[in-house]
Structures are given as structure tokens and as C-alpha cells.
Design a protein around this motif. Structure first.
Motif, PDB file in Angstrom:
ATOM      1  N   LYS A  70      23.363  87.723 -41.325  1.00 10.79           N
ATOM      2  CA  LYS A  70      21.908  87.803 -41.186  1.00 10.79           C
ATOM      3  C   LYS A  70      21.335  88.831 -42.153  1.00 10.79           C
ATOM      4  CE  LYS A  70      22.014  86.669 -36.247  1.00 10.79           C
ATOM      5  NZ  LYS A  70      21.666  87.149 -34.884  1.00 10.79           N
ATOM      6  N   VAL A  71      22.005  89.965 -42.220  1.00 12.33           N
ATOM      7  CA  VAL A  71      21.535  91.024 -43.122  1.00 12.33           C
ATOM      8  C   VAL A  71      21.575  90.552 -44.569  1.00 12.33           C
ATOM      9  CG1 VAL A  71      22.078  93.299 -44.050  1.00 12.33           C
ATOM     10  CG2 VAL A  71      22.131  92.921 -41.584  1.00 12.33           C
ATOM     11  N   ARG A  72      22.642  89.849 -44.936  1.00 10.94           N
ATOM     12  CA  ARG A  72      22.749  89.348 -46.314  1.00 10.94           C
ATOM     13  C   ARG A  72      21.595  88.391 -46.633  1.00 10.94           C
ATOM     14  NH1 ARG A  72      27.211  85.159 -48.695  1.00 10.94           N
ATOM     15  NH2 ARG A  72      26.439  85.107 -50.847  1.00 10.94           N
ATOM     16  N   GLY A  73      21.319  87.469 -45.702  1.00  8.96           N
ATOM     17  CA  GLY A  73      20.237  86.525 -45.919  1.00  8.96           C
ATOM     18  C   GLY A  73      18.894  87.211 -46.070  1.00  8.96           C
ATOM     19  N   LEU A  74      18.627  88.186 -45.223  1.00 15.55           N
ATOM     20  CA  LEU A  74      17.351  88.894 -45.280  1.00 15.55           C
ATOM     21  C   LEU A  74      17.253  89.776 -46.517  1.00 15.55           C
ATOM     22  CD1 LEU A  74      17.036  89.808 -41.494  1.00 15.55           C
ATOM     23  CD2 LEU A  74      15.754  88.055 -42.723  1.00 15.55           C
ATOM     24  N   GLU A  75      18.372  90.382 -46.913  1.00 13.86           N
ATOM     25  CA  GLU A  75      18.349  91.232 -48.104  1.00 13.86           C
ATOM     26  C   GLU A  75      18.105  90.421 -49.371  1.00 13.86           C
ATOM     27  OE1 GLU A  75      22.001  93.422 -48.039  1.00 13.86           O
ATOM     28  OE2 GLU A  75      21.096  95.118 -46.947  1.00 13.86           O
ATOM     29  N   ILE A  76      18.573  89.187 -49.405  1.00 13.05           N
ATOM     30  CA  ILE A  76      18.339  88.334 -50.569  1.00 13.05           C
ATOM     31  C   ILE A  76      16.873  87.912 -50.650  1.00 13.05           C
ATOM     32  CG2 ILE A  76      18.836  86.007 -51.461  1.00 13.05           C
ATOM     33  CD1 ILE A  76      21.749  86.511 -50.798  1.00 13.05           C
ATOM     34  N   GLY A  77      16.185  87.971 -49.509  1.00 10.35           N
ATOM     35  CA  GLY A  77      14.758  87.686 -49.542  1.00 10.35           C
ATOM     36  C   GLY A  77      14.262  86.712 -48.503  1.00 10.35           C
ATOM     37  N   ALA A  78      15.170  86.149 -47.683  1.00 16.70           N
ATOM     38  CA  ALA A  78      14.723  85.238 -46.634  1.00 16.70           C
ATOM     39  C   ALA A  78      13.753  85.965 -45.707  1.00 16.70           C
ATOM     40  CB  ALA A  78      15.921  84.714 -45.842  1.00 16.70           C
ATOM     41  N   ASP A  79      12.732  85.247 -45.270  1.00 22.76           N
ATOM     42  CA  ASP A  79      11.724  85.850 -44.397  1.00 22.76           C
ATOM     43  C   ASP A  79      12.111  85.743 -42.929  1.00 22.76           C
ATOM     44  OD1 ASP A  79       9.189  86.356 -46.311  1.00 22.76           O
ATOM     45  OD2 ASP A  79      10.230  84.543 -46.927  1.00 22.76           O
ATOM     46  N   ASP A  80      13.022  84.820 -42.608  1.00 25.97           N
ATOM     47  CA  ASP A  80      13.499  84.678 -41.242  1.00 25.97           C
ATOM     48  C   ASP A  80      14.873  84.027 -41.294  1.00 25.97           C
ATOM     49  OD1 ASP A  80      13.618  84.771 -38.502  1.00 25.97           O
ATOM     50  OD2 ASP A  80      11.804  83.578 -38.157  1.00 25.97           O
ATOM     51  N   TYR A  81      15.648  84.201 -40.226  1.00 25.97           N
ATOM     52  CA  TYR A  81      17.025  83.714 -40.175  1.00 25.97           C
ATOM     53  C   TYR A  81      17.247  83.138 -38.780  1.00 25.97           C
ATOM     54  CZ  TYR A  81      22.133  83.845 -40.956  1.00 25.97           C
ATOM     55  OH  TYR A  81      23.459  83.523 -41.122  1.00 25.97           O
ATOM     56  N   VAL A  82      17.569  81.845 -38.707  1.00 28.99           N
ATOM     57  CA  VAL A  82      17.736  81.168 -37.419  1.00 28.99           C
ATOM     58  C   VAL A  82      19.168  80.650 -37.324  1.00 28.99           C
ATOM     59  CG1 VAL A  82      16.968  79.256 -35.963  1.00 28.99           C
ATOM     60  CG2 VAL A  82      15.300  80.515 -37.366  1.00 28.99           C
ATOM     61  N   VAL A  83      19.842  81.001 -36.243  1.00 33.33           N
ATOM     62  CA  VAL A  83      21.246  80.625 -36.056  1.00 33.33           C
ATOM     63  C   VAL A  83      21.337  79.267 -35.374  1.00 33.33           C
ATOM     64  CG1 VAL A  83      23.417  81.263 -34.946  1.00 33.33           C
ATOM     65  CG2 VAL A  83      21.961  83.048 -35.915  1.00 33.33           C
ATOM     66  N   LYS A  84      22.212  78.394 -35.909  1.00 31.61           N
ATOM     67  CA  LYS A  84      22.494  77.103 -35.288  1.00 31.61           C
ATOM     68  C   LYS A  84      23.493  77.277 -34.152  1.00 31.61           C
ATOM     69  CE  LYS A  84      21.979  74.289 -39.508  1.00 31.61           C
ATOM     70  NZ  LYS A  84      22.668  73.320 -40.389  1.00 31.61           N
ATOM     71  N   PRO A  85      23.403  76.498 -33.092  1.00 32.63           N
ATOM     72  CA  PRO A  85      22.331  75.551 -32.779  1.00 32.63           C
ATOM     73  C   PRO A  85      21.073  76.305 -32.351  1.00 32.63           C
ATOM     74  CG  PRO A  85      23.875  75.650 -30.954  1.00 32.63           C
ATOM     75  CD  PRO A  85      24.455  76.518 -32.047  1.00 32.63           C
ATOM     76  N   TYR A  86      19.937  75.753 -32.673  1.00 36.96           N
ATOM     77  CA  TYR A  86      18.670  76.420 -32.403  1.00 36.96           C
ATOM     78  C   TYR A  86      17.769  75.523 -31.560  1.00 36.96           C
ATOM     79  CZ  TYR A  86      17.646  73.418 -36.373  1.00 36.96           C
ATOM     80  OH  TYR A  86      17.565  72.339 -37.211  1.00 36.96           O
ATOM     81  N   SER A  87      16.782  76.144 -30.953  1.00 37.04           N
ATOM     82  CA  SER A  87      15.762  75.410 -30.218  1.00 37.04           C
ATOM     83  C   SER A  87      14.690  74.931 -31.199  1.00 37.04           C
ATOM     84  CB  SER A  87      15.126  76.314 -29.151  1.00 37.04           C
ATOM     85  OG  SER A  87      13.871  75.811 -28.751  1.00 37.04           O
ATOM     86  N   VAL A  88      14.400  73.631 -31.175  1.00 36.50           N
ATOM     87  CA  VAL A  88      13.371  73.095 -32.064  1.00 36.50           C
ATOM     88  C   VAL A  88      12.024  73.736 -31.763  1.00 36.50           C
ATOM     89  CG1 VAL A  88      12.092  71.017 -32.719  1.00 36.50           C
ATOM     90  CG2 VAL A  88      14.565  70.908 -32.438  1.00 36.50           C
ATOM     91  N   VAL A  89      11.745  73.963 -30.487  1.00 35.84           N
ATOM     92  CA  VAL A  89      10.483  74.593 -30.095  1.00 35.84           C
ATOM     93  C   VAL A  89      10.375  75.992 -30.697  1.00 35.84           C
ATOM     94  CG1 VAL A  89       9.135  75.475 -28.154  1.00 35.84           C
ATOM     95  CG2 VAL A  89      10.295  73.266 -27.961  1.00 35.84           C
ATOM     96  N   GLU A  90      11.479  76.744 -30.654  1.00 33.87           N
ATOM     97  CA  GLU A  90      11.477  78.089 -31.233  1.00 33.87           C
ATOM     98  C   GLU A  90      11.296  78.025 -32.748  1.00 33.87           C
ATOM     99  OE1 GLU A  90      14.376  81.979 -31.871  1.00 33.87           O
ATOM    100  OE2 GLU A  90      15.058  80.298 -30.628  1.00 33.87           O
ATOM    101  N   LEU A  91      11.961  77.056 -33.390  1.00 33.63           N
ATOM    102  CA  LEU A  91      11.830  76.934 -34.843  1.00 33.63           C
ATOM    103  C   LEU A  91      10.397  76.606 -35.240  1.00 33.63           C
ATOM    104  CD1 LEU A  91      13.141  76.978 -37.604  1.00 33.63           C
ATOM    105  CD2 LEU A  91      13.737  74.561 -37.296  1.00 33.63           C
ATOM    106  N   MET A  92       9.733  75.711 -34.482  1.00 31.34           N
ATOM    107  CA  MET A  92       8.326  75.407 -34.770  1.00 31.34           C
ATOM    108  C   MET A  92       7.472  76.673 -34.669  1.00 31.34           C
ATOM    109  SD  MET A  92       8.329  72.180 -35.465  1.00 31.34           S
ATOM    110  CE  MET A  92      10.024  72.366 -36.022  1.00 31.34           C
ATOM    111  N   ALA A  93       7.777  77.503 -33.671  1.00 34.69           N
ATOM    112  CA  ALA A  93       7.024  78.752 -33.504  1.00 34.69           C
ATOM    113  C   ALA A  93       7.260  79.688 -34.683  1.00 34.69           C
ATOM    114  CB  ALA A  93       7.439  79.437 -32.196  1.00 34.69           C
TER     115      ALA A  93
END
Length: 229
Positions: free
Chosen positions: A94-117
Motif C-alpha cells: 500500500k505504501v509503495r502504491g501511494l508513494e508512486i502517486g496513487a490517490d487511493d488503494y483498494v484491496v481485493k476482494p472489495y465492496s463495489v459500494v465502497e469502491l463507488m464511494a
């Protein structure tokens, strides 16, 4: 036809996951583009810049992390919010993804409702008007419910095209828009309009913005296009 729907690019190499995400986003009112690998994603972004990118980490040809790195290192695309999807749940990933510049990081499996939010959360930052919020730039305010534009205490009278041009500029005030990008954004790709038509409407917008003596807030970037000052 004018295009006001927020645009989301979904980048996912698993067809079933791609279609589930696209279906839910479209049902929620988003205009969705699809890419099955990182290289295709970069091609689509060059053609039509999205408002948010939802992208898988592990993909063939070019990983989501590498696409993220390239986009965030480019001044023209670094402001696009990127949500990374990944089966990697360790904190260091997660830290690597955010440090590269991602604005958010969602772990699979994820809730579609949460992802829409989370998509809507990123849109509130990158394109607030699409979610019913007012937007401001210096003394300019666009009211998202009444579609009124004020400068200071003065109501401005803008035509529909001038209104959409100003809204586009105010949503991303630091960005320089080419005439071709403005044509696609305001008129749509399926309508033929000459590029000089953009200049005509920019002139009308400038005239109204400066009607009561205010400084012209629109900057012409020679050989490129327009932005706010």
C-alpha cells in the motif's frame, strides 16, 4: 450534444471484473472507458483524459503501478486521481502504491459500494461540479443548482457553450486545454466543429467576464491553448 458526465477509465485485465466495474459505474451515472492492459490505458488517456482512473495493479505488458508512475510524472496528467486495485494487502505494498502517486488503494476482494464511494470521493476533489457542488476561482463562482455565474456580486450572462467552457477551466484551473481537447469536452467527438469556433466562444466568454471592468482571467498559451491565469 454537450458532455457533462464525469468520466472514469477502468483498467482491468480480467474481463468479468472489468464489466462488473463498468456496469456499476455506468449505473451510477458515470461515462466509462475500458482498457485491458496498461498500454491500452495510456493510449486512451492520450485521446480522452478521464476524471478518475480505477486501475488494477497486476496486468500484462505494463503494470498499473508503472502506468501510475508515468502519469504522475507528466504535468499534463499528474492531477488525474488514480485508485489502485490490488490483491496485495501488505502495508508495504500500500505504501509503495501511494508513494508512486496513487490517490487511493483498494484491496481485493472489495465492496463495489465502497469502491463507488471512493470514486465519488476523488471526484469531489477533481471535479466537484459534477457532484452538485459549487466551484470557485478567485472572485468567480458557479452555482451548480441554478447554473448561475457570479463575479464578485455581479451576475454574469453566459450562453450554454460559454458556461461549459468556464466550468471546464474552473474545475482544473492550472491545466492548459488545447482547442481540440475543448472541442471534445464541450461539443463531443461525434460532432464536427472547426477549431476556430473555440476562439470565437472564448472571445465571447472573455467579453462577459470583463464586462464590468474586471481583469481577463483567461490566459492564452501561444501554440497550445487556454487556461485560467
Amino acid at each position: 450534444m454537450f458532455k457533462d458526465q464525469p468520466r472514469v477509465l477502468v483498467v482491468e485485465d480480467e474481463p468479468a471484473q472489468l464489466e462488473i466495474l463498468a456496469y456499476n459505474l455506468e449505473s451510477d451515472g458515470f461515462l466509462v472507458s475500458r482498457a485491458r492492459d496498461g498500454e491500452e490505458a495510456l493510449l486512451l488517456i492520450r485521446e480522452d483524459v478521464p476524471d478518475v482512473i480505477v486501475m488494477d495493479w497486476m496486468m500484462p505488458h505494463l503494470s498499473g503501478i508503472e502506468v501510475c508512475r508515468q502519469l504522475k510524472s507528466n504535468p499534463e496528467t499528474r492531477s488525474i486521481p488514480i485508485i489502485i486495485l490490488s490483491a496485495r494487502s501488505e502495508d508495504e505494498d500500500k505504501v509503495r502504491g501511494l508513494e508512486i502517486g496513487a490517490d487511493d488503494y483498494v484491496v481485493k476482494p472489495y465492496s463495489v459500494v465502497e469502491l463507488m464511494a471512493r470514486v465519488r470521493s476523488q471526484l469531489r476533489r477533481s471535479r466537484p461540479f459534477s457532484l452538485g457542488q459549487d466551484i470557485e476561482f478567485e472572485d468567480l463562482i458557479i452555482n451548480s443548482e441554478t447554473y448561475k455565474v457570479t463575479r464578485g456580486q455581479i451576475d454574469l450572462k453566459l450562453g450554454p457553450i460559454e458556461f461549459r467552457l468556464l466550468k471546464t477551466f474552473m474545475e482544473k484551473p492550472a491545466r492548459v486545454w488545447s482547442r481540440e481537447e475543448l472541442l471534445d469536452r464541450i461539443w463531443g467527438r461525434d460532432v464536427y466543429v472547426e477549431t476556430r469556433t473555440v476562439d470565437v466562444h472564448i472571445g465571447r466568454l472573455r467579453k462577459e467576464l470583463s464586462r464590468d471592468g474586471g481583469a481577463d482571467p483567461i490566459r492564452t498559451v501561444r501554440g497550445v491553448g487556454y487556461s485560467l491565469r
